[in-house]
Design a protein around this motif. Structure first.
Motif, PDB file in Angstrom:
ATOM      1  N   GLY A 164       3.431  -7.023  -9.307  1.00 22.02           N
ATOM      2  CA  GLY A 164       3.674  -5.640  -8.894  1.00 22.02           C
ATOM      3  C   GLY A 164       2.888  -5.438  -7.612  1.00 22.02           C
ATOM      4  O   GLY A 164       1.675  -5.663  -7.594  1.00 22.02           O
ATOM      5  N   ASN A 165       3.574  -5.060  -6.539  1.00 24.48           N
ATOM      6  CA  ASN A 165       2.917  -4.936  -5.239  1.00 24.48           C
ATOM      7  C   ASN A 165       3.244  -3.593  -4.592  1.00 24.48           C
ATOM      8  O   ASN A 165       4.418  -3.191  -4.566  1.00 24.48           O
ATOM      9  N   TRP A 166       2.238  -2.913  -4.073  1.00 26.08           N
ATOM     10  CA  TRP A 166       2.494  -1.673  -3.325  1.00 26.08           C
ATOM     11  C   TRP A 166       3.232  -2.009  -2.040  1.00 26.08           C
ATOM     12  O   TRP A 166       3.090  -3.122  -1.494  1.00 26.08           O
ATOM     13  N   ILE A 167       3.991  -1.042  -1.551  1.00 30.10           N
ATOM     14  CA  ILE A 167       4.905  -1.272  -0.416  1.00 30.10           C
ATOM     15  C   ILE A 167       4.385  -0.552   0.828  1.00 30.10           C
ATOM     16  O   ILE A 167       4.124   0.657   0.776  1.00 30.10           O
ATOM     17  N   PRO A 168       4.247  -1.285   1.938  1.00 30.19           N
ATOM     18  CA  PRO A 168       3.710  -0.623   3.137  1.00 30.19           C
ATOM     19  C   PRO A 168       4.619   0.513   3.612  1.00 30.19           C
ATOM     20  O   PRO A 168       5.836   0.384   3.574  1.00 30.19           O
ATOM     21  N   ASN A 169       3.989   1.597   4.005  1.00 30.49           N
ATOM     22  CA  ASN A 169       4.698   2.780   4.533  1.00 30.49           C
ATOM     23  C   ASN A 169       5.577   3.499   3.525  1.00 30.49           C
ATOM     24  O   ASN A 169       6.317   4.408   3.900  1.00 30.49           O
ATOM     25  N   ASP A 170       5.522   3.098   2.263  1.00 29.82           N
ATOM     26  CA  ASP A 170       6.255   3.859   1.254  1.00 29.82           C
ATOM     27  C   ASP A 170       5.672   5.279   1.228  1.00 29.82           C
ATOM     28  O   ASP A 170       4.470   5.468   1.406  1.00 29.82           O
ATOM     29  N   PRO A 171       6.517   6.283   0.989  1.00 31.31           N
ATOM     30  CA  PRO A 171       5.984   7.662   1.038  1.00 31.31           C
ATOM     31  C   PRO A 171       5.162   8.063  -0.188  1.00 31.31           C
ATOM     32  O   PRO A 171       4.599   9.165  -0.197  1.00 31.31           O
ATOM     33  N   THR A 172       5.091   7.220  -1.220  1.00 31.84           N
ATOM     34  CA  THR A 172       4.397   7.655  -2.441  1.00 31.84           C
ATOM     35  C   THR A 172       2.894   7.340  -2.388  1.00 31.84           C
ATOM     36  O   THR A 172       2.388   6.756  -1.433  1.00 31.84           O
ATOM     37  N   LEU A 173       2.192   7.724  -3.477  1.00 23.93           N
ATOM     38  CA  LEU A 173       0.729   7.874  -3.468  1.00 23.93           C
ATOM     39  C   LEU A 173      -0.100   6.727  -2.895  1.00 23.93           C
ATOM     40  O   LEU A 173      -0.842   6.920  -1.935  1.00 23.93           O
ATOM     41  N   VAL A 174       0.002   5.551  -3.486  1.00 25.11           N
ATOM     42  CA  VAL A 174      -0.986   4.522  -3.136  1.00 25.11           C
ATOM     43  C   VAL A 174      -0.817   4.034  -1.701  1.00 25.11           C
ATOM     44  O   VAL A 174      -1.798   3.913  -0.954  1.00 25.11           O
ATOM     45  N   ALA A 175       0.433   3.800  -1.303  1.00 26.48           N
ATOM     46  CA  ALA A 175       0.670   3.361   0.080  1.00 26.48           C
ATOM     47  C   ALA A 175       0.140   4.413   1.051  1.00 26.48           C
ATOM     48  O   ALA A 175      -0.432   4.077   2.097  1.00 26.48           O
ATOM     49  N   GLN A 176       0.302   5.677   0.700  1.00 26.94           N
ATOM     50  CA  GLN A 176      -0.158   6.742   1.601  1.00 26.94           C
ATOM     51  C   GLN A 176      -1.690   6.874   1.602  1.00 26.94           C
ATOM     52  O   GLN A 176      -2.294   7.119   2.641  1.00 26.94           O
ATOM     53  N   ILE A 177      -2.321   6.680   0.427  1.00 20.42           N
ATOM     54  CA  ILE A 177      -3.801   6.703   0.393  1.00 20.42           C
ATOM     55  C   ILE A 177      -4.319   5.634   1.348  1.00 20.42           C
ATOM     56  O   ILE A 177      -5.210   5.877   2.163  1.00 20.42           O
ATOM     57  N   LEU A 178      -3.740   4.427   1.237  1.00 17.68           N
ATOM     58  CA  LEU A 178      -4.229   3.311   2.044  1.00 17.68           C
ATOM     59  C   LEU A 178      -3.928   3.533   3.526  1.00 17.68           C
ATOM     60  O   LEU A 178      -4.732   3.214   4.392  1.00 17.68           O
ATOM     61  N   LYS A 179      -2.773   4.126   3.800  1.00 16.83           N
ATOM     62  CA  LYS A 179      -2.401   4.379   5.198  1.00 16.83           C
ATOM     63  C   LYS A 179      -3.334   5.436   5.821  1.00 16.83           C
ATOM     64  O   LYS A 179      -3.865   5.238   6.923  1.00 16.83           O
ATOM     65  N   ILE A 180      -3.549   6.516   5.101  1.00 13.76           N
ATOM     66  CA  ILE A 180      -4.425   7.581   5.622  1.00 13.76           C
ATOM     67  C   ILE A 180      -5.835   7.021   5.802  1.00 13.76           C
ATOM     68  O   ILE A 180      -6.487   7.215   6.832  1.00 13.76           O
ATOM     69  N   SER A 181      -6.297   6.287   4.780  1.00 15.72           N
ATOM     70  CA  SER A 181      -7.666   5.740   4.821  1.00 15.72           C
ATOM     71  C   SER A 181      -7.845   4.818   6.021  1.00 15.72           C
ATOM     72  O   SER A 181      -8.896   4.832   6.671  1.00 15.72           O
TER      73      SER A 181
END
Ligand SMILES: C[S@@+](CC[C@H](N)C(=O)[O-])C[C@H]1O[C@@H](n2cnc3c(N)ncnc32)[C@H](O)[C@@H]1O
Length: 296
Positions: A164-181
């Motif tokens: 299970g892998n988070w997706i870069p630039n996906d609009p949902t929570l984890v990808a966005q936390i990492l992008k903002i951070s």
């Protein structure tokens, strides 16, 4: 995509001796990141989806299963309850301890946890497992080609790997936390390979091909993990700020630049906009991930 300070990196353009030293430094940073804070506080919000995912894996009694980057057992414990013989491997010693405590408290003798690194599983023999899973775990290890090679090596021919892998630039929570951070963090070192690249199909195919797995053995699906917490979105964000290594590092970097309030504001807006709970004082946030299945 850059990620918050402390996330793993791959060294390039250095002498072999320098690479070894660099490798140790990066490994230590990888371990330190996840031993920081207390990931069990976040994992508590992931139990329902962990159980649902495991229920979809077709687990049968006695199946030998590896859970790589297992944390405190969100997926390992439900798999053991279904009768699998589960080994959880994680780089963070505090999470390994927490997993063993949880398994013991439930009397699950078929579930044990040990410290290990997804880039080098030399303590595990070739073909030891019928099923190897890694849910938002191995994606965070440095050296993704080594990770792919190790996952393939320890899974028996005829067995299965599920990531299970988070997706870069996906609009949902984890990808966005990492992008903002990442916007508040120093630029990553030269040669940095973002963990989020595990959420890109072409990268997954390339890494598995290098490990000897042809493309037709790999399938992809978008899936959803739902975070649930009996607290407001603001309080749930506070858990990330206080206990989740990558977010803790982002706040430390923001603080050094006098930008703490901006980071807090952006993340709070994110958590509130993503909340789907109809109940006041509760948070429910669905997050999209890439599910990778490999027929070994
Ligand atoms: C986001 S957490 C997910 C944990 C667990 N799979 C879950 O779903 O709750 C990432 C996990 O990967 C582990 N991890 C990071 N780098 C690793 C590595 N190189 N080898 C093994 N585990 C690693 C961390 O310690 C952490 O437990």
């Amino acid at each position: 995509m850059p990620l918050p300070a402390g996330l793993p990196d791959v060294a390039v353009s250095r002498t072999p001796a320098q690479k070894l030293g660099e490798g140790h430094r990066l490994m230590n940073a990888n371990k330190a990141l996840w031993e920081k804070g207390d990931f069990t506080r976040i994992a508590a919000s992931m139990r329902e989806s962990g159980e649902a995912l495991v229920a979809s894996l077709g687990i049968t009694a006695g199946m030998k299963m590896l859970d790589l980057g297992c944390g405190d057992g969100t997926t390992a414990l439900p798999a053991a309850r279904l009768g699998a013989d589960v080994l959880g491997v994680d780089i963070a010693s505090n999470l390994v301890e927490a997993g063993n405590r949880r398994a013991q408290a439930e009397g699950l003798k078929n579930c044990r946890f040990q410290e290990g690194d997804a880039t080098n599983l030399s303590e595990l023999a070739d073909g030891s497992f019928d099923l190897a899973i890694s849910i938002f775990g191995a994606m965070f290890a440095p050296k993704p080609f080594d990770v792919a090679k190790e996952m393939v090596r320890v899974t028996r021919p005829g067995g299965r790997i599920v990531m299970g892998n988070w997706i870069p630039n996906d609009p949902t929570l984890v990808a966005q936390i990492l992008k903002i951070s990442s916007a508040y963090s120093p630029p990553p070192p030269e040669g940095f390979v973002s963990p989020m690249t595990w959420g890109v199909e072409s990268n997954v195919i390339e890494r598995l091909a290098a490990a000897g797995v042809p493309g037709e053995k790999i399938s992809f699906a978008k899936d959803t993990y739902t975070f649930t917490a009996p607290v407001t979105p603001a309080a749930f964000l506070a858990d990330f700020r206080n206990y989740y290594g990558p977010t803790m590092n982002a706040f430390a970097a923001a603080e050094a630049n006098g930008k703490t309030a901006n980071l807090q504001e952006e993340l709070q807006a994110l958590f509130e906009s993503q909340n789907r709970s109809a109940l006041e004082g509760a948070t429910k946030v669905p997050a999209t991930f890439l599910r990778v299945t490999v027929a070994r």
